[in-house]
Design an enzyme around this catalytic site. Structure first.
Site, short mmCIF file in Angstrom:
data_model
loop_
_atom_site.label_atom_id
_atom_site.label_comp_id
_atom_site.label_asym_id
_atom_site.label_seq_id
_atom_site.Cartn_x
_atom_site.Cartn_y
_atom_site.Cartn_z
N TYR A 138 5.10 5.36 11.16
CA TYR A 138 5.28 3.90 11.30
C TYR A 138 6.78 3.01 10.08
CZ TYR A 138 0.78 2.66 8.84
OH TYR A 138 -0.11 3.11 8.04
N ARG B 120 0.41 -0.85 0.13
CA ARG B 120 -0.07 -0.06 -0.39
C ARG B 120 0.66 1.49 -0.15
NH1 ARG B 120 -2.22 0.50 5.29
NH2 ARG B 120 -0.31 2.34 5.64
N HIS C 216 -3.13 3.94 5.32
CA HIS C 216 -4.71 3.01 5.54
C HIS C 216 -5.86 4.20 4.62
CE1 HIS C 216 -6.96 0.60 7.66
NE2 HIS C 216 -7.84 1.68 7.79
#
Lengths: 374, 417
Positions: free
Chosen positions: A280, A267, A271
């Site tokens: 992260y 991805r 998100h």
């Protein structure tokens, strides 16, 4: 008829496009599933990839401009979605998760209609029967059970009419595989040999949790424990995804039961638009995957075959920009629903309590009770 | 025709964002979806794309301002395309305002409830308590929206239920207004927000959770200063900044290897003391946006040249506001260099979640005892604050002594390392 389930090293990923040369790798098992893919098809697949990426970017921009409440970007996962959706027949049924905008595009859902749920102007979006695709499952996991139930229904139909050979596919992400529903669905699918394909887009993160935290072994390995055939595919290789999906669908049609496909992808964006992935993951990781871009991969094939001339590329861009502009216009023009319509379609028959709540709500907001056009 | 663009809710229920950086100026021509600014919400730093193709009219907020959702941030001149966009943003403030009342309903609402009449009526009925008042949720919501404490109302409905009419009646007798912050002639008031707010929260949390002990040592660092000069000439250090801070960092890593308690963490929830293998070395950096403490990952595993490069990059990125958020998390121990401000020493507050922080003072040429005589030497004061839950004076002193001994004579690094 029985389609042999080939045994492969489960860590290996099926790949068709050589990422260096753009040559098609001759795969004994999967290449035959691409025998009918000619130059025109390659170009149309490429067009799909570019268009869904462009639509996705437009939707992200619309969210940043306050036109959508939320958006779950698909950037990076175009090949996994376009390849798998193109491996289905119109009569097959799709249970998506919430990021399958590319699948919806291939199924023929108007992209502007896809945006309505994210704009908060509709509770669902479209009539699933029109396109044989369910509306997005925001809750993680339950739709995989629905896909098994739907598969059991197909088997019932088959007892009445042996010509029935539709299949059902359910999409989830790597995070979805941690849900109990996922395990239950695989268990039931194996027991009843339902014609179900479980398509896991392993995009490496469940929001911020790296896949390695949830799955200490490759996700595809989980299939074997349930007695489900598993295939691991390079999810950024659209032709490989198309081939393995066709293979899994063929097995399901032939009565050989369910298949779990793990499409290894990434991805590229957040998100959802509420997420900040820089918290992260680092730039080097993003660059690693940018080098494995699914559109660039297919472009190699087109270049090698002389199919990516200026005229074609310009027409692709033109299509993408036109669709993006149309979607923007349609999104902004979407009327807000009448607030009282909130009470519509809660039950088949309205209860006394619901009627009272509807009246109170109308009273509080000074709404016309008839406004919902029930 | 001018059109406004109001700050949208960028993340499912956010009420405000800080405008970090404008990328356009009045008079600029912008295309649809061209990035116009960067804003930071509680959730993420995001770029806002222009909703329109046209010309930038006015920037309504300044960099660093905290903006409430629904507030216009920019105006555009005549749009050449994307006409439908025009109608929508103008409406946005209105609709978002309604929504923000729900999200931060206790904000304006509490002001109302405390003002004048209702406050008195509230206290006169304090014993009733809102828990015992019966009302339907929409009526409670109405009361809340209008800033009325529902416990202050006498219900006229069945069984004493507070009705919608009771709320409306109470509201009409009140002329509650939201008081805004006063700006007097002698004072200015700035909302506590952004980095300032987060720094404050972190400092309060640390100061009132971890019992701090601070120790000091003053040391002759002439040998270190000389070594720094030599390293600057060394080809391995070409292109990176070699400063005394680099050797302080190296000395700290040396001391930490011998006293790992200083790199541990207190896990209150688990009732465990956690020690990790990697040392992520934090460096406090003063940036235009405020104090930042990014850290160098696994600093103990790096060569001195690599550490120098990492420290250089870390500070540069922090000053340019380009630090990746991952660089702020997972710190083990930190250094704050107040010597750069010409200050000798201080009692630093520990970066929350860590066990210690080393404070580095200015290096001064001053008279010092050297080989039984008074000589002019380069002298520096170091202090370390540590969390006494995790570290006792024995380890804390040993840690500081080791750092000092390395800086007094860097040969120790080779002799003992």
């Amino acid at each position: 008829m029985s389609i042999t389930a080939p045994q492969r090293d489960l860590f290996e990923q099926v790949a068709i496009i050589d990422p260096e040369s753009g040559e098609l790798i001759d795969d004994e098992i999967y290449s035959p599933y691409l025998a009918d893919i000619g130059d025109t098809d390659l170009r149309e697949i490429y067009r799909d990839l570019v268009v869904v990426r462009r639509l996705d970017a437009e939707a992200t921009a619309l969210q940043r401009q306050g036109q959508l409440g939320l958006w779950a970007p698909l950037a990076g996962q175009e090949a996994a979605q376009i390849g798998s959706a193109r491996g289905l027949r119109p009569s097959d049924f799709v249970f998506p998760s919430y990021r399958e905008h590319g699948v919806a595009y291939v199924r023929g859902v108007d992209p502007a209609v896809v945006l309505r749920m994210w704009r908060g102007t509709t509770l669902a979006g479209w009539n699933p029967r029109d396109v044989n695709m369910m509306t997005p499952a925001i809750v993680i996991g339950p739709h995989m059970l629905f896909a098994v139930g739907y598969g059991m229904g197909i088997l019932r139909d088959k007892t009445l009419n042996s010509a029935v050979d539709d299949i059902v596919i359910a999409y989830c992400g790597d995070g979805g595989t941690s849900q109990g529903d996922f395990s239950e669905a695989l268990g039931f699918a194996a027991s009843f040999r339902t014609p179900t394909v479980f398509f896991v887009q392993n995009n490496q993160y469940a929001i911020s949790s790296p896949v390695g935290i949830q799955a200490t072994v490759p996700i595809v390995q989980r299939a074997a424990g349930f007695g489900v055939h598993g295939i691991r595919v390079d999810g950024n290789d659209v032709l490989a995804v198309l081939a393995v999906t066709r293979h899994a669908a063929e097995r399901a049609r032939a009565g050989d039961g369910p298949t779990l496909i793990e499409a290894v992808t990434y991805r590229m964006g957040p998100h959802t638009t509420s997420d900040d992935p820089t918290r992260y993951r680092d730039a080097a990781e993003l660059e690693f995957w940018r080098q494995r871009d699914p559109i660039d991969r297919l472009r190699l094939v087109l270049d090698r075959r002389g199919l990516a001339d200026q005229e074609f590329l310009a027409s692709v861009d033109e299509t993408a920009d036109r669709y993006a502009a149309e979607v923007r216009e349609a999104c902004i023009a979407t009327p807000d629903p009448d607030p009282i319509s909130l009470f519509d379609n809660v039950y088949a028959t309205e209860t006394a309590l619901l009627a009272e709540e509807r009246t109170d709500f109308a009273d509080l907001h000074g709404l016309d009770l008839q406004g919902s056009g029930e | 025709m001018m059109t406004d663009f109001a700050l949208p809710d960028l993340g499912e229920g956010l009420t405000e964002a800080e405008l970090v950086h404008w990328m356009v100026a009045p008079g600029d021509t912008v295309t649809l979806n061209q990035v116009i600014c960067e804003v930071e919400t509680a959730k993420a730093l995001v770029e806002l794309p222009s909703p329109i193709a046209g010309t930038v009219g006015r920037l309504c907020v300044e960099e660093g301002d905290t903006v409430t959702v629904g507030t216009p941030i920019i105006t555009f001149g005549a749009a050449s395309v994307a006409e439908p966009v025009e109608a929508e943003p103008v409406e946005a403030p209105e609709s978002d305002e309604g929504r923000s009342n729900v999200l931060v309903g206790y904000g304006p609402g509490e002001h109302d409830a405390r003002s004048g009449r209702k406050r008195r009526s509230h206290s006169s009925r304090a014993s009733t308590g809102s828990a015992t008042v019966s009302a339907k949720p929409p009526v409670r919501r109405l009361a809340k929206d209008r800033g009325i404490d529902i416990a202050s109302l006498v219900g006229t409905g069945p069984d004493g239920h507070v009705t919608r009419g009771d709320v409306v009646g109470a509201a009409s007798t009140s002329s509650a207004t939201v008081s805004s912050a006063t700006v007097g002639a002698d004072e200015t008031r700035v909302p506590i927000a952004g980095v300032r707010k987060r720094t404050a929260e972190a400092m309060v949390r640390s100061a009132f959770t971890a019992p701090h002990v601070t120790e000091f040592v003053t040391v002759d660092v002439t040998a270190t200063v000389e070594l720094v000069a030599k390293l600057r000439e060394h080809p391995s250090f070409a292109g990176v900044r070699v400063t005394p801070l680099l050797l302080v960092a190296k000395a700290l890593l040396f001391g930490l290897a011998r006293h790992p308690e200083l790199g541990s963490k207190w896990d209150e929830a688990a009732q465990e003391i956690v020690t990790t293998r990697a040392v992520n070395l934090g460096i406090a950096v003063a940036t235009p946006r405020g104090l930042m403490v990014p850290n160098v990952k696994d600093a103990a595993s790096l060569s001195l040249a690599r550490l120098a490069a990492e420290l250089t990059g870390l500070a540069d990125r922090a000053r340019e506001g380009k630090t990746a958020l991952a660089e702020f998390s997972g710190g083990t121990i930190s250094i704050t260099n107040i010597g750069g401000f010409g200050i000798d020493s201080g009692t630093p507050i520990i970066n929350p979640g860590e066990a210690a922080i080393l404070c580095v003072g200015a290096i001064r040429r001053q008279p010092w005892e050297y080989r039984d005589e008074i000589a002019l030497r380069s002298v520096m004061t170091l202090s370390v604050s540590f969390d006494h839950r995790l570290v006792d004076g024995f380890e804390g002193s040993g840690f500081l002594r080791d750092i000092a001994s390395v800086l007094r004579d860097p040969t120790e690094l080779i002799a003992l390392g």
